[in-house]
Design a protein around this motif. Structure first.
Motif, PDB file in Angstrom:
ATOM      1  N   ARG A 149      15.919  27.055 120.237  1.00  0.00           N
ATOM      2  CA  ARG A 149      16.067  25.364 119.609  1.00  0.00           C
ATOM      3  C   ARG A 149      15.099  24.907 120.226  1.00  0.00           C
ATOM      4  NH1 ARG A 149      22.596  24.570 118.296  1.00  0.00           N
ATOM      5  NH2 ARG A 149      22.175  26.126 116.920  1.00  0.00           N
ATOM      6  N   THR A 150      14.562  23.507 120.130  1.00  0.00           N
ATOM      7  CA  THR A 150      13.504  22.933 120.463  1.00  0.00           C
ATOM      8  C   THR A 150      13.740  22.817 121.694  1.00  0.00           C
ATOM      9  OG1 THR A 150      14.257  21.151 118.560  1.00  0.00           O
ATOM     10  CG2 THR A 150      12.885  20.038 120.347  1.00  0.00           C
ATOM     11  N   PHE A 151      12.552  22.710 122.428  1.00  0.00           N
ATOM     12  CA  PHE A 151      12.770  23.841 123.775  1.00  0.00           C
ATOM     13  C   PHE A 151      13.047  22.260 124.636  1.00  0.00           C
ATOM     14  CE2 PHE A 151      11.394  25.214 127.812  1.00  0.00           C
ATOM     15  CZ  PHE A 151      10.812  24.962 128.607  1.00  0.00           C
ATOM     16  N   SER A 152      12.478  20.807 124.154  1.00  0.00           N
ATOM     17  CA  SER A 152      12.576  19.676 124.748  1.00  0.00           C
ATOM     18  C   SER A 152      13.757  19.112 124.964  1.00  0.00           C
ATOM     19  CB  SER A 152      11.526  18.258 124.166  1.00  0.00           C
ATOM     20  OG  SER A 152      11.830  18.642 122.936  1.00  0.00           O
ATOM     21  N   SER A 175      12.149  16.331 129.658  1.00  0.00           N
ATOM     22  CA  SER A 175      10.452  15.727 129.306  1.00  0.00           C
ATOM     23  C   SER A 175       9.535  16.010 130.088  1.00  0.00           C
ATOM     24  CB  SER A 175      11.109  13.690 128.625  1.00  0.00           C
ATOM     25  OG  SER A 175      11.497  13.785 130.758  1.00  0.00           O
ATOM     26  N   GLY A 176      10.660  16.776 131.348  1.00  0.00           N
ATOM     27  CA  GLY A 176       9.597  16.991 132.417  1.00  0.00           C
ATOM     28  C   GLY A 176       8.789  15.675 133.973  1.00  0.00           C
ATOM     29  N   GLY A 177       9.936  14.807 133.489  1.00  0.00           N
ATOM     30  CA  GLY A 177       9.987  13.492 134.297  1.00  0.00           C
ATOM     31  C   GLY A 177      10.772  13.328 135.594  1.00  0.00           C
ATOM     32  N   ARG A 223       6.706  21.932 133.244  1.00  0.00           N
ATOM     33  CA  ARG A 223       6.582  22.380 132.122  1.00  0.00           C
ATOM     34  C   ARG A 223       5.755  22.030 131.521  1.00  0.00           C
ATOM     35  NH1 ARG A 223      12.858  21.448 130.498  1.00  0.00           N
ATOM     36  NH2 ARG A 223      12.396  21.941 128.196  1.00  0.00           N
ATOM     37  N   ASP A 224       5.332  23.288 130.050  1.00  0.00           N
ATOM     38  CA  ASP A 224       4.548  22.664 129.044  1.00  0.00           C
ATOM     39  C   ASP A 224       5.574  22.946 127.455  1.00  0.00           C
ATOM     40  OD1 ASP A 224       3.299  22.350 126.435  1.00  0.00           O
ATOM     41  OD2 ASP A 224       1.137  23.622 127.839  1.00  0.00           O
ATOM     42  N   ASN A 225       6.114  21.323 126.963  1.00  0.00           N
ATOM     43  CA  ASN A 225       6.530  21.738 125.916  1.00  0.00           C
ATOM     44  C   ASN A 225       6.080  22.021 124.714  1.00  0.00           C
ATOM     45  OD1 ASN A 225       9.096  20.505 127.469  1.00  0.00           O
ATOM     46  ND2 ASN A 225       9.228  18.647 126.889  1.00  0.00           N
ATOM     47  N   ALA A 226       5.644  21.795 124.282  1.00  0.00           N
ATOM     48  CA  ALA A 226       4.387  22.380 123.278  1.00  0.00           C
ATOM     49  C   ALA A 226       4.630  24.019 123.580  1.00  0.00           C
ATOM     50  CB  ALA A 226       2.779  21.828 123.081  1.00  0.00           C
ATOM     51  N   LYS A 227       4.594  24.239 124.222  1.00  0.00           N
ATOM     52  CA  LYS A 227       4.382  26.203 124.408  1.00  0.00           C
ATOM     53  C   LYS A 227       5.860  26.501 124.482  1.00  0.00           C
ATOM     54  CE  LYS A 227      -0.182  25.927 125.896  1.00  0.00           C
ATOM     55  NZ  LYS A 227      -1.114  26.864 126.566  1.00  0.00           N
ATOM     56  N   LEU A 242       6.349  28.084 138.270  1.00  0.00           N
ATOM     57  CA  LEU A 242       6.838  27.990 138.876  1.00  0.00           C
ATOM     58  C   LEU A 242       6.372  28.097 140.363  1.00  0.00           C
ATOM     59  CD1 LEU A 242       8.863  26.850 140.876  1.00  0.00           C
ATOM     60  CD2 LEU A 242       9.848  28.545 141.523  1.00  0.00           C
ATOM     61  N   GLN A 243       5.158  27.583 140.240  1.00  0.00           N
ATOM     62  CA  GLN A 243       4.096  27.368 141.073  1.00  0.00           C
ATOM     63  C   GLN A 243       4.578  27.400 142.590  1.00  0.00           C
ATOM     64  OE1 GLN A 243       2.108  24.375 139.754  1.00  0.00           O
ATOM     65  NE2 GLN A 243       0.240  25.630 139.975  1.00  0.00           N
ATOM     66  N   MET A 244       4.152  29.047 143.258  1.00  0.00           N
ATOM     67  CA  MET A 244       5.021  29.328 144.665  1.00  0.00           C
ATOM     68  C   MET A 244       3.835  29.000 145.488  1.00  0.00           C
ATOM     69  SD  MET A 244       7.905  31.704 143.619  1.00  0.00           S
ATOM     70  CE  MET A 244       7.041  32.671 143.067  1.00  0.00           C
ATOM     71  N   LYS A 245       3.934  28.583 146.118  1.00  0.00           N
ATOM     72  CA  LYS A 245       2.605  28.746 147.653  1.00  0.00           C
ATOM     73  C   LYS A 245       3.061  28.782 149.325  1.00  0.00           C
ATOM     74  CE  LYS A 245      -0.485  25.471 145.250  1.00  0.00           C
ATOM     75  NZ  LYS A 245      -1.585  24.260 145.132  1.00  0.00           N
TER      76      LYS A 245
END
Length: 121
Positions: free
Chosen positions: A27-30, A54-56, A72-76, A81-84
């Motif tokens: 279903r709709t990811f957002s 929304s990613g906000g 997140r990229d809702n279009a994709k 998770l970027q881990m440094k």
């Protein structure tokens, strides 16, 4: 329902970086808040980070603040998770998870299959 597939784990030296990805289908990811959790050997699964539909809004456990970034990229239909500055203590199986943005439940009903992250010292 939503199906989640995690990817991007592996072996990295301490101080290195990795980016985990999770792609959702259904279903709709957002309409889903997303989270990342991890489970180290012999330990309970723990919360790592979360992001609103929304990613906000983003949330982190204290041990990863300033080192990990959830996005997140809702279009994709994807969450990352970027881990440094990885540490051996970050070694665990990492899971992405999803829950409806309308739920009042704290728990996440949908889970990825998990992916191993190993940080060598």
């Amino acid at each position: 329902q939503v199906q989640l597939v995690d990817s991007g784990g592996g072996l990295v030296q301490a101080g290195g970086s990795l980016t985990l990805s999770c792609v959702a289908s259904g279903r709709t990811f957002s309409r889903y808040a997303m989270g990342w959790f991890r489970q180290a050997p012999g330990k309970e699964r723990e919360f790592v980070a979360a992001i609103s539909g929304s990613g906000g809004n983003t949330y982190y456990t204290d041990s990863v603040k300033d080192r990990f970034t959830i996005s997140r990229d809702n279009a994709k239909s994807a969450v990352f998770l970027q881990m440094k500055s990885l540490k051996p203590d970050d070694t665990a199986v990492y899971y992405c998870a999803a829950k409806s943005i309308t739920t009042t439940m704290a728990s996440y009903p949908y889970w990825g299959q998990g992916i191993q992250v190993t940080v060598s010292s």
